[in-house]
Write a protein that holds these residues in place. Structure first.
Motif, PDB file in Angstrom:
ATOM      1  N   GLU A  64     -20.989 -11.672   1.704  1.00 46.66           N
ATOM      2  CA  GLU A  64     -20.139 -12.082   2.815  1.00 46.66           C
ATOM      3  C   GLU A  64     -18.726 -12.408   2.333  1.00 46.66           C
ATOM      4  OE1 GLU A  64     -22.181 -15.348   4.578  1.00 46.66           O
ATOM      5  OE2 GLU A  64     -23.536 -14.079   5.745  1.00 46.66           O
ATOM      6  N   GLN A  65     -18.633 -13.029   1.158  1.00 48.93           N
ATOM      7  CA  GLN A  65     -17.328 -13.366   0.611  1.00 48.93           C
ATOM      8  C   GLN A  65     -16.529 -12.110   0.280  1.00 48.93           C
ATOM      9  OE1 GLN A  65     -17.178 -15.037  -3.402  1.00 48.93           O
ATOM     10  NE2 GLN A  65     -15.620 -16.514  -2.728  1.00 48.93           N
ATOM     11  N   LEU A  66     -17.183 -11.140  -0.336  1.00 49.30           N
ATOM     12  CA  LEU A  66     -16.496  -9.896  -0.680  1.00 49.30           C
ATOM     13  C   LEU A  66     -16.025  -9.178   0.575  1.00 49.30           C
ATOM     14  CD1 LEU A  66     -15.615  -7.800  -2.764  1.00 49.30           C
ATOM     15  CD2 LEU A  66     -17.888  -6.753  -2.574  1.00 49.30           C
ATOM     16  N   GLU A  67     -16.879  -9.141   1.588  1.00 51.18           N
ATOM     17  CA  GLU A  67     -16.498  -8.466   2.823  1.00 51.18           C
ATOM     18  C   GLU A  67     -15.347  -9.196   3.515  1.00 51.18           C
ATOM     19  OE1 GLU A  67     -18.683  -6.446   6.721  1.00 51.18           O
ATOM     20  OE2 GLU A  67     -19.865  -7.605   5.288  1.00 51.18           O
ATOM     21  N   ALA A  68     -15.379 -10.528   3.486  1.00 48.45           N
ATOM     22  CA  ALA A  68     -14.307 -11.312   4.110  1.00 48.45           C
ATOM     23  C   ALA A  68     -12.980 -11.112   3.378  1.00 48.45           C
ATOM     24  CB  ALA A  68     -14.681 -12.789   4.122  1.00 48.45           C
ATOM     25  N   HIS A  69     -13.034 -11.119   2.042  1.00 46.27           N
ATOM     26  CA  HIS A  69     -11.818 -10.886   1.261  1.00 46.27           C
ATOM     27  C   HIS A  69     -11.261  -9.486   1.541  1.00 46.27           C
ATOM     28  CE1 HIS A  69     -11.276 -14.464  -1.004  1.00 46.27           C
ATOM     29  NE2 HIS A  69     -12.407 -14.375  -1.684  1.00 46.27           N
ATOM     30  N   THR A  70     -12.158  -8.515   1.652  1.00 46.56           N
ATOM     31  CA  THR A  70     -11.725  -7.144   1.914  1.00 46.56           C
ATOM     32  C   THR A  70     -11.082  -7.029   3.288  1.00 46.56           C
ATOM     33  OG1 THR A  70     -13.493  -6.276   0.489  1.00 46.56           O
ATOM     34  CG2 THR A  70     -12.462  -4.735   2.018  1.00 46.56           C
ATOM     35  N   THR A  71     -11.659  -7.713   4.268  1.00 47.32           N
ATOM     36  CA  THR A  71     -11.080  -7.710   5.613  1.00 47.32           C
ATOM     37  C   THR A  71      -9.683  -8.317   5.601  1.00 47.32           C
ATOM     38  OG1 THR A  71     -13.258  -7.846   6.668  1.00 47.32           O
ATOM     39  CG2 THR A  71     -11.360  -8.530   7.981  1.00 47.32           C
ATOM     40  N   ASP A  72      -9.527  -9.450   4.910  1.00 46.06           N
ATOM     41  CA  ASP A  72      -8.207 -10.073   4.789  1.00 46.06           C
ATOM     42  C   ASP A  72      -7.216  -9.118   4.121  1.00 46.06           C
ATOM     43  OD1 ASP A  72      -9.116 -12.375   5.957  1.00 46.06           O
ATOM     44  OD2 ASP A  72      -9.410 -13.454   4.069  1.00 46.06           O
ATOM     45  N   TYR A  73      -7.688  -8.453   3.079  1.00 45.56           N
ATOM     46  CA  TYR A  73      -6.825  -7.513   2.370  1.00 45.56           C
ATOM     47  C   TYR A  73      -6.403  -6.372   3.289  1.00 45.56           C
ATOM     48  CZ  TYR A  73      -5.060  -4.020  -0.787  1.00 45.56           C
ATOM     49  OH  TYR A  73      -4.245  -3.091  -1.377  1.00 45.56           O
ATOM     50  N   LEU A  74      -7.362  -5.782   3.986  1.00 53.22           N
ATOM     51  CA  LEU A  74      -7.071  -4.621   4.814  1.00 53.22           C
ATOM     52  C   LEU A  74      -6.104  -4.949   5.949  1.00 53.22           C
ATOM     53  CD1 LEU A  74     -10.616  -2.976   5.006  1.00 53.22           C
ATOM     54  CD2 LEU A  74      -8.620  -2.130   3.747  1.00 53.22           C
ATOM     55  N   ASP A  75      -6.176  -6.164   6.484  1.00 52.25           N
ATOM     56  CA  ASP A  75      -5.231  -6.562   7.531  1.00 52.25           C
ATOM     57  C   ASP A  75      -3.800  -6.501   7.009  1.00 52.25           C
ATOM     58  OD1 ASP A  75      -7.243  -6.993   9.345  1.00 52.25           O
ATOM     59  OD2 ASP A  75      -7.343  -9.164   9.027  1.00 52.25           O
ATOM     60  N   ARG A  76      -3.570  -7.042   5.832  1.00 50.51           N
ATOM     61  CA  ARG A  76      -2.229  -7.052   5.245  1.00 50.51           C
ATOM     62  C   ARG A  76      -1.840  -5.662   4.744  1.00 50.51           C
ATOM     63  NH1 ARG A  76      -4.701 -11.669   5.042  1.00 50.51           N
ATOM     64  NH2 ARG A  76      -3.584 -13.651   5.111  1.00 50.51           N
ATOM     65  N   PHE A  77      -2.800  -4.956   4.187  1.00 55.82           N
ATOM     66  CA  PHE A  77      -2.593  -3.595   3.690  1.00 55.82           C
ATOM     67  C   PHE A  77      -2.097  -2.682   4.801  1.00 55.82           C
ATOM     68  CE2 PHE A  77      -4.648   0.614   3.289  1.00 55.82           C
ATOM     69  CZ  PHE A  77      -4.092   1.068   2.103  1.00 55.82           C
ATOM     70  N   GLU A  78      -2.775  -2.717   5.940  1.00 49.87           N
ATOM     71  CA  GLU A  78      -2.390  -1.858   7.051  1.00 49.87           C
ATOM     72  C   GLU A  78      -1.008  -2.232   7.572  1.00 49.87           C
ATOM     73  OE1 GLU A  78      -4.188  -0.146  11.283  1.00 49.87           O
ATOM     74  OE2 GLU A  78      -5.178  -1.827  10.284  1.00 49.87           O
ATOM     75  N   ASP A  79      -0.749  -3.532   7.715  1.00 44.98           N
ATOM     76  CA  ASP A  79       0.564  -3.972   8.187  1.00 44.98           C
ATOM     77  C   ASP A  79       1.669  -3.533   7.230  1.00 44.98           C
ATOM     78  OD1 ASP A  79      -0.579  -5.163  10.375  1.00 44.98           O
ATOM     79  OD2 ASP A  79      -0.513  -7.196   9.557  1.00 44.98           O
ATOM     80  N   CYS A  80       1.412  -3.645   5.931  1.00 47.81           N
ATOM     81  CA  CYS A  80       2.400  -3.292   4.916  1.00 47.81           C
ATOM     82  C   CYS A  80       2.777  -1.817   4.995  1.00 47.81           C
ATOM     83  CB  CYS A  80       1.848  -3.628   3.526  1.00 47.81           C
ATOM     84  SG  CYS A  80       2.908  -3.109   2.144  1.00 47.81           S
ATOM     85  N   VAL A  81       1.779  -0.950   4.980  1.00 46.08           N
ATOM     86  CA  VAL A  81       2.049   0.486   4.921  1.00 46.08           C
ATOM     87  C   VAL A  81       2.609   1.011   6.231  1.00 46.08           C
ATOM     88  CG1 VAL A  81       1.045   2.753   4.465  1.00 46.08           C
ATOM     89  CG2 VAL A  81       0.254   0.771   3.169  1.00 46.08           C
ATOM     90  N   THR A  82       2.110   0.496   7.356  1.00 47.06           N
ATOM     91  CA  THR A  82       2.572   1.019   8.644  1.00 47.06           C
ATOM     92  C   THR A  82       3.951   0.507   9.035  1.00 47.06           C
ATOM     93  OG1 THR A  82       1.323  -0.720   9.800  1.00 47.06           O
ATOM     94  CG2 THR A  82       0.264   1.435   9.556  1.00 47.06           C
ATOM     95  N   LEU A  83       4.544  -0.366   8.221  1.00 47.96           N
ATOM     96  CA  LEU A  83       5.942  -0.755   8.445  1.00 47.96           C
ATOM     97  C   LEU A  83       6.918   0.308   7.938  1.00 47.96           C
ATOM     98  CD1 LEU A  83       6.065  -4.581   7.646  1.00 47.96           C
ATOM     99  CD2 LEU A  83       6.695  -3.474   9.808  1.00 47.96           C
ATOM    100  N   LEU A  84       6.427   1.225   7.112  1.00 43.76           N
ATOM    101  CA  LEU A  84       7.325   2.267   6.586  1.00 43.76           C
ATOM    102  C   LEU A  84       7.980   3.101   7.691  1.00 43.76           C
ATOM    103  CD1 LEU A  84       5.658   3.716   3.355  1.00 43.76           C
ATOM    104  CD2 LEU A  84       7.799   2.448   3.538  1.00 43.76           C
ATOM    105  N   PRO A  85       7.219   3.604   8.674  1.00 45.12           N
ATOM    106  CA  PRO A  85       7.885   4.372   9.740  1.00 45.12           C
ATOM    107  C   PRO A  85       8.928   3.545  10.484  1.00 45.12           C
ATOM    108  CG  PRO A  85       5.514   4.719   9.801  1.00 45.12           C
ATOM    109  CD  PRO A  85       5.759   3.597   8.834  1.00 45.12           C
TER     110      PRO A  85
END
Length: 237
Positions: free
Chosen positions: A9-30
């Motif tokens: 559960e901890q790994l999945e939660a950390h991954t979810t937190d990461y992916l939220d920021r990851f997606e926001d970071c990359v999709t700011l490029l356009p």
């Protein structure tokens, strides 16, 4: 010491937190490319990309530490998939974070190099950036489903469509990259063709790395029942 369920559960939660920021970071490029092409201020967007990338680094550090420091006892039987694939997962998360690193590098270099944006070459770069929106959105879903499946012993999921779509977008971007580079050196009005070549390669590398992440998922999932990453071969007639 965390229980076997808590570790997954901890790994999945950390991954979810990461992916939220990851997606926001990359999709700011356009958005950054839109602002740059319109002559609008870009400082806040660049700073936001840098902050999100830094957040991604911190979360990846925590994920790597959790995987590295936990042995079979800490992970427990319910997370045997994670323990078995620990080394591969470390490399997987490293490649995933490379995408965010590339987004930050592209953003920083765009405002430092300040290439002219009133030509077809920049339009091609802009198009490469725009393709990151769908690519990273699809990749985020694929990664989330993949990690959930690894953390759930009886999970069954097909990632075929998402993986195929990431690959399709990467192929489209290869063609755009080639077109930008060809145009940069064919058009005498382009004073610094190497600048456009470098940006085309960086943006394409971002897409290539996303495909690399899906390739790693395919490799890891090949030893795990219930995680389907490739279409079933047609029955022999």
């Amino acid at each position: 010491m965390p229980s076997d369920v808590d570790f997954g559960e901890q790994l999945e939660a950390h991954t979810t937190d990461y992916l939220d920021r990851f997606e926001d970071c990359v999709t700011l490029l356009p958005e950054l490319f839109d602002q740059y092409a319109a002559g609008e201020p870009t400082d806040e967007t660049v700073e936001r990309i840098e902050t999100l990338e830094s957040d991604c680094d911190d979360i990846i550090h925590d994920i790597n530490a959790a995987i590295t420091n936990a042995g079979p006892g800490e992970m427990g039987l319910l997370n045997s998939r994670i323990h078995y694939n620990a080394s591969a997962l470390l490399e997987f998360y490293k490649n995933l974070d490379t995408v965010a690193n590339l987004a930050e590098r592209i953003a920083d270099e765009l405002v430092i190099v300040n290439p002219p944006h009133d030509n077809e070459c920049f339009e091609g770069l802009h198009e490469l950036a725009e393709h990151t929106i769908e690519a990273v959105t699809v990749l985020e879903e694929v990664v989330a489903q993949f990690i959930h499946a690894l953390c759930t012993t009886d999970a069954s999921v097909s990632l075929v469509d998402g993986i195929d779509r990431v690959s399709e977008i990467e192929s489209i971007c290869d063609d755009i990259r080639n077109g930008v580079i060809e145009q940069a050196f064919a058009d005498d009005a382009i004073e610094q063709p190497l600048v456009y070549r470098e940006f085309a390669i960086l943006l394409d590398e971002l897409h290539n790395t996303m495909e690399d992440v899906t390739d790693q998922i395919i490799i890891i999932a090949s030893n795990e029942q219930g995680i389907v990453t490739e279409p079933k071969p047609a029955d022999d007639e």
